[in-house]
Design an enzyme around this catalytic site. Structure first.
Site, short mmCIF file in Angstrom:
data_model
loop_
_atom_site.label_atom_id
_atom_site.label_comp_id
_atom_site.label_asym_id
_atom_site.label_seq_id
_atom_site.Cartn_x
_atom_site.Cartn_y
_atom_site.Cartn_z
CB SER A 63 -0.90 0.04 1.23
OG SER A 63 -2.19 -0.33 0.89
CE LYS A 66 -3.77 0.86 -1.38
NZ LYS A 66 -4.49 0.41 -0.18
CE1 TYR A 189 -3.97 -0.93 -5.10
CE2 TYR A 189 -4.82 -3.17 -5.24
CZ TYR A 189 -4.42 -2.09 -4.48
OH TYR A 189 -4.46 -2.16 -3.12
CE1 TYR A 241 -3.72 -0.25 4.85
CE2 TYR A 241 -2.15 -0.63 6.61
CZ TYR A 241 -2.52 -0.75 5.29
OH TYR A 241 -1.67 -1.37 4.40
CB VAL A 259 -0.67 -5.69 4.26
CG1 VAL A 259 -1.97 -5.02 4.59
CG2 VAL A 259 -0.54 -5.98 2.78
N1 GLU Z 1 -2.07 -5.28 -2.48
C1 GLU Z 1 -2.75 -5.18 -1.24
C2 GLU Z 1 -4.24 -5.24 -1.42
O1 GLU Z 1 -4.72 -4.67 -2.34
C3 GLU Z 1 -2.34 -3.90 -0.56
C4 GLU Z 1 -2.86 -3.83 0.80
C5 GLU Z 1 -2.11 -2.92 1.72
O2 GLU Z 1 -0.88 -2.93 1.78
O3 GLU Z 1 -2.83 -2.19 2.41
O4 GLU Z 1 -4.96 -5.85 -0.71
#
Ligand code: GLU
Length: 326
Positions: A63, A66, A189, A241, A259
């Site tokens: 994540s 992002k 993604y 989060y 994560v």
């Molecule tokens: N690739 C993970 C997902 O889409 C990223 C989640 C994360 O790191 O928050 O679930």
């Protein structure tokens, strides 16, 4: 105030035995890392490096990507289009929640939750999927300072098991946020999440944001400086989060976690910090990572909204200026 190299060494020793939490297992391939890995890296905007632990161990960025893809979408489409498609409100919900997208807004709340990140990936420009991916890899290369690659098994694992993300993408199509190329957008993604980094790389990326988009090691421009503000704003309000509020309150630095166990944080105009430890809590944040950041913020008074000590007669002004020392 302690010496920074000594203090991060102390934090490393203090928290390396903390073994609560678990590896993210909903992406099966993410369980194949050593749960003991632990690293702290701090890089100033002048390019000074302070680090300790398993700095060179590779893992997928997840994540944390992002943040940087959001910046790229801003450059590609501008603020107005992005705001029309994706909000900037914290959700308080889990990162992969489907509920609010359906019930409330009909557009993702922010680019740091999965719905918003998938919508962001859908805005990346390019003449075909390979072109989009290459542009994205090039963007990450500018931030990190070397070529980047995708961990193919993690990518395949995400693609095979990412049913919630597929559900989110279908809802986004239903609400007119992304176009029909759902699988293509999801692939981009999943690929961005599967980019391989180490803790040092993450700190360079964070330091680049701290340095208004200029990589402090090689002076490459990674992003237009005018968009760094946008990135840091959503990191501050939405980056951790459904712990983002408590983080902003306690630690007080724009940050983003993933994560796979990484956390980056940006002290504007000062330094970038990264911590890596793959044992995460139920929200998805690295447990040792949170401990390290809480201690760093406390010890070096890094909270951005700290009351100016000059106006506070109870605190010794000589304790100020910690960030400049970094
Ligand atoms: N690739 C993970 C997902 O889409 C990223 C989640 C994360 O790191 O928050 O679930």
């Amino acid at each position: 105030m302690p010496d920074l190299p000594e203090f991060i060494q102390y934090l490393y020793e203090e928290y390396r035995s903390l073994d609560s939490g678990s590896l993210a297992s909903y992406i099966p391939e993410l369980t194949k890392v050593n749960p003991n890995w632990f690293a702290i890296s701090i890089i100033t905007k002048e390019g000074e490096v302070f680090e300790v632990g398993d700095i060179s161990e590779n893992f997928t960025i997840q994540s944390i990507s992002k943040v940087f893809v959001f910046g790229m979408a801003l450059e590609d489409c501008g603020r107005q289009i992005l705001l029309e498609k994706i909000g900037v409100e914290p959700t308080g919900d889990p990162f992969n929640s489907v509920i609010r997208l359906d019930e409330n807004s009909k557009r993702p709340d922010n680019p740091m939750v999965n719905a918003g990140a998938i919508a962001t990936a859908g805005l990346i420009k390019g003449s075909n999927p390979t072109d989009k991916l290459n542009r994205m890899l090039d963007m990450f290369r500018r931030y990190i300072g070397h070529d980047v690659y995708i961990d193919a098994p993690v990518f395949m694992s995400e693609r095979a098991t990412g049913h919630r993300n597929r559900a989110l993408a279908n809802l986004l199509l239903n609400f007119g946020i992304i176009d029909r190329n759902i699988e293509e957008i999801l692939d981009l993604y999943f690929q961005q999440c599967s980019i391989v980094v180490n803790c040092h790389d993450l700190a360079v990326m964070a330091a680049t944001l701290a340095n208004r988009g200029i990589n402090p090691i090689n002076q490459d421009k990674a992003i237009e400086p005018c968009y760094v503000r946008d990135i840091l704003s959503v990191m501050y309000t939405c980056g951790m989060y459904n712990y983002a509020g408590e983080w902003a309150y306690k630690v007080g630095i724009p940050a983003k976690s993933g994560v796979s166990g990484g956390i980056i944080a940006v002290i504007p105009d000062r330094a970038g910090i990264a911590v890596y430890s793959p044992l995460i809590d139920h929200r998805g944040n690295s447990i040792r990572g949170i401990k390290v950041f809480e201690a760093l913020s406390e010890e070096f008074q890094l909270h951005l909204l700290d009351f100016p000590l000059e106006q506070c007669p109870f605190l010794d002004i000589s304790h100020r200026d910690p960030i400049r020392r970094l």
